[in-house]
Design a protein around this motif. Sequence first.
Motif, PDB file in Angstrom:
ATOM      1  N   LEU A  74      39.531  49.273  34.510  1.00 10.87           N
ATOM      2  CA  LEU A  74      39.061  47.774  34.550  1.00 10.87           C
ATOM      3  C   LEU A  74      37.816  47.651  33.835  1.00 10.87           C
ATOM      4  CD1 LEU A  74      40.315  47.416  38.208  1.00 10.87           C
ATOM      5  CD2 LEU A  74      41.608  46.503  36.104  1.00 10.87           C
ATOM      6  N   GLY A  95      44.342  43.603  38.395  1.00  9.90           N
ATOM      7  CA  GLY A  95      43.008  43.968  38.143  1.00  9.90           C
ATOM      8  C   GLY A  95      42.373  42.806  37.524  1.00  9.90           C
ATOM      9  N   GLY A 272      43.298  40.367  41.247  1.00  5.26           N
ATOM     10  CA  GLY A 272      43.121  41.625  41.707  1.00  5.26           C
ATOM     11  C   GLY A 272      42.446  41.743  43.023  1.00  5.26           C
ATOM     12  N   ARG A 293      38.350  46.630  42.824  1.00  3.28           N
ATOM     13  CA  ARG A 293      39.317  47.375  43.211  1.00  3.28           C
ATOM     14  C   ARG A 293      39.553  47.814  44.554  1.00  3.28           C
ATOM     15  NH1 ARG A 293      36.714  51.783  44.956  1.00  3.28           N
ATOM     16  NH2 ARG A 293      34.493  52.009  44.022  1.00  3.28           N
TER      17      ARG A 293
END
Length: 431
Positions: A74, A95, A272, A293
């Motif tokens: 990412l 993401g 995300g 994340r």
Amino acid sequence: MNILLLGSGGREHALAWKMVKSHHCDQLFIAPGNAGTAQFGTNISIGINDFEAQKKFCIKNKIHMLVVGPEEPLVNGVYDFFKNDETLKNIIVVGPSKEAAQLEGSKSFSKKFMQRHNIPTAGYAEFTKENFEEGKKYLLQHSLPIVLKADGLAAGKGVVICTDHNKALQVFEEMIINKQFGDASSKVVVEEFLEGIEVSVFILTDGKDYQIIGHAKDYKRIGEGDTGPNTGGMGCVSPVPFVSDIFMQKVEERIIKPTVAGLQKENLIYNGFIFFGLIKINDDPFVIEYNCRMGDPETEVVIPRLQTDMVAMFAAMDNGTLIDVNIYTDEKKYATVVAVSGGYPGDYKKNVQINGFPDVQVNNSSIVFHAGTKINEEGNLVTNGGRVLTVTSVAETITDAAKKSIKILEQIHFDGMYYRKDIGYEFEEES
Ligand code: AMP
Ligand code: GLY
């Protein structure tokens, strides 16, 4: 839908386990995956940062959705790579864009972002080679302890908490002048130390709306009673007893809403998860860090608690209907206990045979997620990393959930295997 999941840890095993439950999931591929993810889909030997190979694979296998587990791709721009490519741009990417991933990829970027949007966090200053001497003076007059953070990604090792000024000067020089973490430490954020209890909150956002996915407390230190060096995480519990509705309301009003509004206002494309690493001081939340994340091992307790179809949620995020998704969370108590290789977080051996390994779904209340595992050429399950596996269990209390996980771990063996037996220890009375 055909889905490609990037990553190879316990987090990815838990995501794979969850996604294949969805009737929207046709084929699941995991790059590169581990021995556990292979039970839910097809592992493919493509690296998480090899975007060209991912492109070829996605075209050939008619992939509809890319789910990115770890931060590295990412921060390296996998979202932009897909969206800027004519043949890939219709694939749903879970993401943020490269620019927005700087919330995790650059401590300096995230601190400035928080300042611009009045999000509570520790006071700070930042230094490079150019103002190194000024930085030394700043450190000498700073109250103790002092927190030094390498600006960029440093594999979880870029934060050092110094309890004396000499040590702080030494670390500062090591990072900036001796480039301890390469370019990642050419800029250093010097931060005020916040004293409180840590907790993490997870949301899914399309950069406009959001849904809270869950929260968890992790146990970072290797030793029982939270002693010894930091690790990637030795266990987790969820829900966390001290996270009251009132506290969560404060998190939402003071942190989540201004963050999402800030992304929108600054046109930062985000599709995300956001992982808010928080610290609770008295009854107030402060941001220690953003991650772009899910956490590992946080995912292994948050995702099993979540009763909502995850693939449907990702699709809703992509088509602007995230706000309409109903999130259902199991109110029972979850704990996960991580088994690691002997020597971790220092040096450890790989390819150690694992015996007594049960199926992923051991019974109604325990699940074994693989992290650093693989099947070797002889077809045996062997270790392939520091964190080898994690067992998540559910019970009426955190203590019972952790006990159930330990019971399963007692049946598994590999040379050097170690796990903490005290995950959730501070909640024994109240859970
Ligand atoms: P980070 O990589 O930013 O998550 O930092 C790693 C760990 O260092 C956090 O989980 C905290 O335990 C600790 N930490 C980071 N920043 C601070 C701070 N300002 N005050 C106290 N502890 C901190
Ligand atoms: N367990 C902490 C992390 O995933 O960053």
